[in-house]
Design a protein around this motif. Sequence first.
Motif, PDB file in Angstrom:
ATOM      1  N   ALA A  11       0.840  -1.199   0.000  1.00 25.62           N
ATOM      2  CA  ALA A  11       0.000   0.000   0.000  1.00 25.62           C
ATOM      3  C   ALA A  11       0.874   1.247   0.000  1.00 25.62           C
ATOM      4  O   ALA A  11       0.595   2.223  -0.711  1.00 25.62           O
ATOM      5  CB  ALA A  11      -0.933  -0.012   1.210  1.00 25.62           C
ATOM      6  N   GLU A  12       1.943   1.223   0.789  1.00 23.65           N
ATOM      7  CA  GLU A  12       2.823   2.397   0.817  1.00 23.65           C
ATOM      8  C   GLU A  12       3.525   2.584  -0.521  1.00 23.65           C
ATOM      9  O   GLU A  12       3.629   3.694  -1.040  1.00 23.65           O
ATOM     10  CB  GLU A  12       3.853   2.269   1.949  1.00 23.65           C
ATOM     11  N   GLN A  13       3.994   1.460  -1.084  1.00 18.20           N
ATOM     12  CA  GLN A  13       4.683   1.559  -2.379  1.00 18.20           C
ATOM     13  C   GLN A  13       3.769   2.121  -3.454  1.00 18.20           C
ATOM     14  O   GLN A  13       4.172   2.952  -4.263  1.00 18.20           O
ATOM     15  CB  GLN A  13       5.209   0.176  -2.782  1.00 18.20           C
ATOM     16  N   GLN A  14       2.522   1.692  -3.407  1.00 21.36           N
ATOM     17  CA  GLN A  14       1.538   2.155  -4.386  1.00 21.36           C
ATOM     18  C   GLN A  14       1.343   3.669  -4.268  1.00 21.36           C
ATOM     19  O   GLN A  14       1.375   4.404  -5.258  1.00 21.36           O
ATOM     20  CB  GLN A  14       0.228   1.424  -4.095  1.00 21.36           C
ATOM     21  N   LEU A  15       1.173   4.132  -3.039  1.00 25.45           N
ATOM     22  CA  LEU A  15       0.975   5.562  -2.837  1.00 25.45           C
ATOM     23  C   LEU A  15       2.203   6.349  -3.286  1.00 25.45           C
ATOM     24  O   LEU A  15       2.092   7.357  -3.996  1.00 25.45           O
ATOM     25  CB  LEU A  15       0.670   5.844  -1.360  1.00 25.45           C
TER      26      LEU A  15
END
Lengths: 698, 698
Positions: free
Chosen positions: B341-345
Amino acid sequence: MKLRSLWGSGVWAALTVVGGSLLSSAVQADEGMWPFDHLPKAALKKKYDFDATDAWVAHLRKSSVRLANGCSGSFVSGSGLTLTNHHCAQDCLSRLSTPQQDLMKSGFYAKAASDERVCPGLTVQQLGDITDVTARVQQATKGLSGEAFHQAFRAEGARIEKECATSEQLTCEVVSLYHGGLYQLYQFRRYSDVRLVFAPELDIAAFGGDPDNFNFPRYDLDMTFLRAYEDGKPAVTADHLRWASTPLQPNDLTFVSGNPGSTERLRTIAQLEYLRDHALPDALIELAQYRGFLSEYAERGPEAKRFASAELFGVENAFKATRGEREALLEPAFFRRLVQAEQQLKARIGSKPEWKSKYGGAWAAIAEAQAKAAAMEDELKWIEGGFRPAWAKTSLFSWARTLVRGGAERQKKNEERLEEFADARLPQVQQRLLAQRPLNQQFEIAKLTFGLTALREHLGTDHPFVKKVLGKASPAELASALIKGSSLDKPEERKRLWEGGQAAVLASKDRMIQLALAIDAEGRAVRARYENEVESVLTKNSELVAQARFAVYGMTSYPDATFSPRLSFGTVRGWREDGKWVPAFTTIGGAFERATGRPPYALPKSWLDHRGQLKLDTPFNFVTDNDIVGGNSGSPLVNRQGELAGLIFDGNIHSLGGSYGFDIARNRAVAVDARAILHALDVVYGAQRVSAELGAKQ
Amino acid sequence: MKLRSLWGSGVWAALTVVGGSLLSSAVQADEGMWPFDHLPKAALKKKYDFDATDAWVAHLRKSSVRLANGCSGSFVSGSGLTLTNHHCAQDCLSRLSTPQQDLMKSGFYAKAASDERVCPGLTVQQLGDITDVTARVQQATKGLSGEAFHQAFRAEGARIEKECATSEQLTCEVVSLYHGGLYQLYQFRRYSDVRLVFAPELDIAAFGGDPDNFNFPRYDLDMTFLRAYEDGKPAVTADHLRWASTPLQPNDLTFVSGNPGSTERLRTIAQLEYLRDHALPDALIELAQYRGFLSEYAERGPEAKRFASAELFGVENAFKATRGEREALLEPAFFRRLVQAEQQLKARIGSKPEWKSKYGGAWAAIAEAQAKAAAMEDELKWIEGGFRPAWAKTSLFSWARTLVRGGAERQKKNEERLEEFADARLPQVQQRLLAQRPLNQQFEIAKLTFGLTALREHLGTDHPFVKKVLGKASPAELASALIKGSSLDKPEERKRLWEGGQAAVLASKDRMIQLALAIDAEGRAVRARYENEVESVLTKNSELVAQARFAVYGMTSYPDATFSPRLSFGTVRGWREDGKWVPAFTTIGGAFERATGRPPYALPKSWLDHRGQLKLDTPFNFVTDNDIVGGNSGSPLVNRQGELAGLIFDGNIHSLGGSYGFDIARNRAVAVDARAILHALDVVYGAQRVSAELGAKQ
């Protein structure tokens, strides 16, 4: 200094640290715990211009001993006089203490030879022959896996050890080096009559207590003199260390001969991650709770304090050591290096199809077994482990289990028994079982209550095993009933049941025996599942990783520590801490400066009384960059001449990372200076009978 | 259920969980702790065909209350009758107990209105207006950093809160939602006279004790009735919850209105890794040791047990909750989702130059501040934290520090004070300071000895602060001198010093005051360094991450919990555990089946006596998939009609992962059924004065 209790450690060590092997490709200068038959002689010659002649090595080896309780030591006279740490003899001091006389507090000095007192259950072992048995072990297990592998492995070990242990005076062990890359048979001369000669007061032996443990500067007289006996007379020990005749100086070459307990430098990353994220923090949490319990239990009164303190010492030591080990693994740069080493080895293996097909699958197999181990860990620990945390020792249950299983196992063939009851191990099992150990009933009940509460918490109120053990009773009720309903605290009752074998055990009305019988099957079942499904996979694949390492790098390095005799070399020197240089030596005067008069910074009366006569500039403790680890406690530190110049008793805080790797810039071994030992014996204790025997000149 | 003591938690929360924000891009069905002014009404309509009308929402909100001690509750009559958990009222029960009458053990029932007893220091808060102050806060700190940022941020908060808190009956708080993405001013009506009406015995309130805590099936009557007073009379509470008139069934829609304490679902990975690897295990280790100490201290005698048990309850609860939280983070698949999720953001932010330049640096800045925080953590914790573990509460020192700092801070302008002494906070500070709390001297000495020993262990014997505090004294000596040399246990002495201000404090000969004065500067210095160098960086960059999230995903989700009023919705249902379905309801009869007669499975005499009259098939406890967390303790659970159908008191073991994410398949909230409450009041306790007031029909 971390002590490892090595008895029955097979399952436990396996639990927290399972199988595996990985070589760091380059060994740092002075790194290494070298087997005596595999010393880096060329490097010693090159770096230090030192010739490790066969005679020099053999003399040091034969002068060194292993204490079966997890420590090291050395002969320091021709009459069996043995030097080790005070903390290695605390079990003996506790067993010999009474409510009227607490030897931990008062210390002990046998003014005459006849005053020397038997340490119950303590044995001293001197390494004799080493034989390579790799081919035999590997042949026996060839092509097997799972249960078949495990049984063949165990049976061959039992056979080899039995052939070797031809008398009660011999102890034999198949030692797995490089996690199965090499199997060697070690034959030890066993001294089972060991007596207490001299011990100082705990206040000076462990001055600074837990706060200063693993720290330096230090001011500890952590020493005890024991004596090995044969046929009721002092043993003749032709090989023994002379007391150093030249004063030790900074930068002097030093050797440490001892039995480092265990290191994990060759483990796979999967195994180290499990240690870092699960096994070590879980151990810390359990130790911390038990520590809180013990330290408060000690406030119940003087007898409570006497019993609880003895256990607290080991628990606090283990706690601090484990914390240091975990912190090392949490250091990102340190862990990255370990990961890179594994990647490098795997890449080399992958580059050659022959290697790849032979060794390539081992890492994944180990990781898978590791995951399986994690899943069965709770049941293994609480059911086979004996329904209490490993730290909360309950001797009555340990004895009951030994009697129950010993009775059953001794009816089987040697090769088919649980490994701890193989013929070659029985003399040691029996000595330990029958040795006198005074128990305090209230303390035993409190500990068992703690343990049963923990059992219910960890497995859950509704677990069938918990229901079977507790029934409708509360942990406190059951603990009280078990302890009060057992006579196993009497050595003669244990003797009766041991000699009576299975029939006597089955007929016993002893509550603890009955419990051990009732839960025996459950324990054996979970243990067998672990041994067949996990341990055998780990043993097999760890061998493969070890062989892969030999294939790529050759056999140029040292194996992980296995509580077998090793030699390390280094030099006397301080280190840089937060930008400041920590000098290598402290003096006796420093102890008086640090003293506050309150434990653990209270000097004993004997020292305060003799302050005027003491040469305050006498070197007291010092550090070297020898590569050591728990188990090395009590190791002799010798100079080029092979003379005893110091007594290892601790490492600095950085040394705790030594379980996983060696950092020569900061890792330091901590020793008592031989001069301080002699000076204290003569001036503080008037123990000239001992100092004269050392034949040293002050 | 995890209780969080939220007083003074600013620094502590910051210590373990610092700044940051990250949105999981998709919210699962029924996930979320929604602010009352930001409910997902469309989703409720769509999934449940439920219209959350403004009137329905406003009524529930006004019927719900927050307890300043970290719990939730609800008004259940027009005369201020307040329902919360037994474990939320334990502090009150302890304060009102005496050696002769232990209300925890016996329970309490005010047969007449005049028997209701004031709970010292307890306040109940009812949320009124919500105002957006984001622009004001962001304007005040615009372009600033470090110390200037921190001071401006704090000053603007103090200003806003003071303008709002126009009377002693109003409490105002600037609430940071989405970690600074949104700042809102919450105005609460404050009831500072809260009295005890009814509490059952601990044995049924916490049946199953620690072993069953966070487990289900459960059989707990974890309830207490309090009453809010105004001007010495029962408060008029027009908004209050009616008792459910229709029986709750599996699959019924349920709402929980309460104050979830804190979640970390929007934290950055760097912060979560720090929690997983350092903060949580460290907390567990400290809690475990303190737990071991407390449980053994309780064995000293009945008074020791009474005092230690009260603290042990909270410690064991925190221990189990923290362990569950850590285990969630250690689950590889769970953590991987958070990382993704962090990588996506970050990838989305990186894809647009404008976003990238504005927000792109925030993650690295947070990671850097996090590393800085780790480096100063020990000193912050032990010096500013008051030389003992956070768990080992030492009221005498807390009072001394409040008096010392309160004296100094009240001489400054509102905007320049330490935030906890801003004008809007003073009524609460004063009430807490002056409320009566009986102390046991022996217990206080033992706890402080524990604390000072830990201080020396953690900072080291040679740390200047340790030397300053301890001098040559042992921890036990100093603890005894401090406790015996202080009169702060007397409320009138605290009152004298509070009203006398700085002059009175400086003139005091009280040992604890003198210590608090002596170490005040060191504490302020390390705190300032933390606030200026870490907290300001975190606040600033967490705002940026929150804005980045809004930019990418819009404001479609709920903010992390912040102990401010929230609504969650879900349904009554069990879950599948190890392949077996755990039904949603238990019955009163189940408690009798589970009882062993031994604590924590001993039913109180009142229940055993009335077994014959009880309808054993009455639903007792039940589970729903509402998304809750510690702080929700005492929350009302209402049905579609907005009627009280249950009382939240726990979550199942899987719910502990709720700090970091929500898994609807397994996370369950645990509640007492409203029918069991009514039935027990009438049949077991004959407490018709209470049940009648509820206006319910059985």
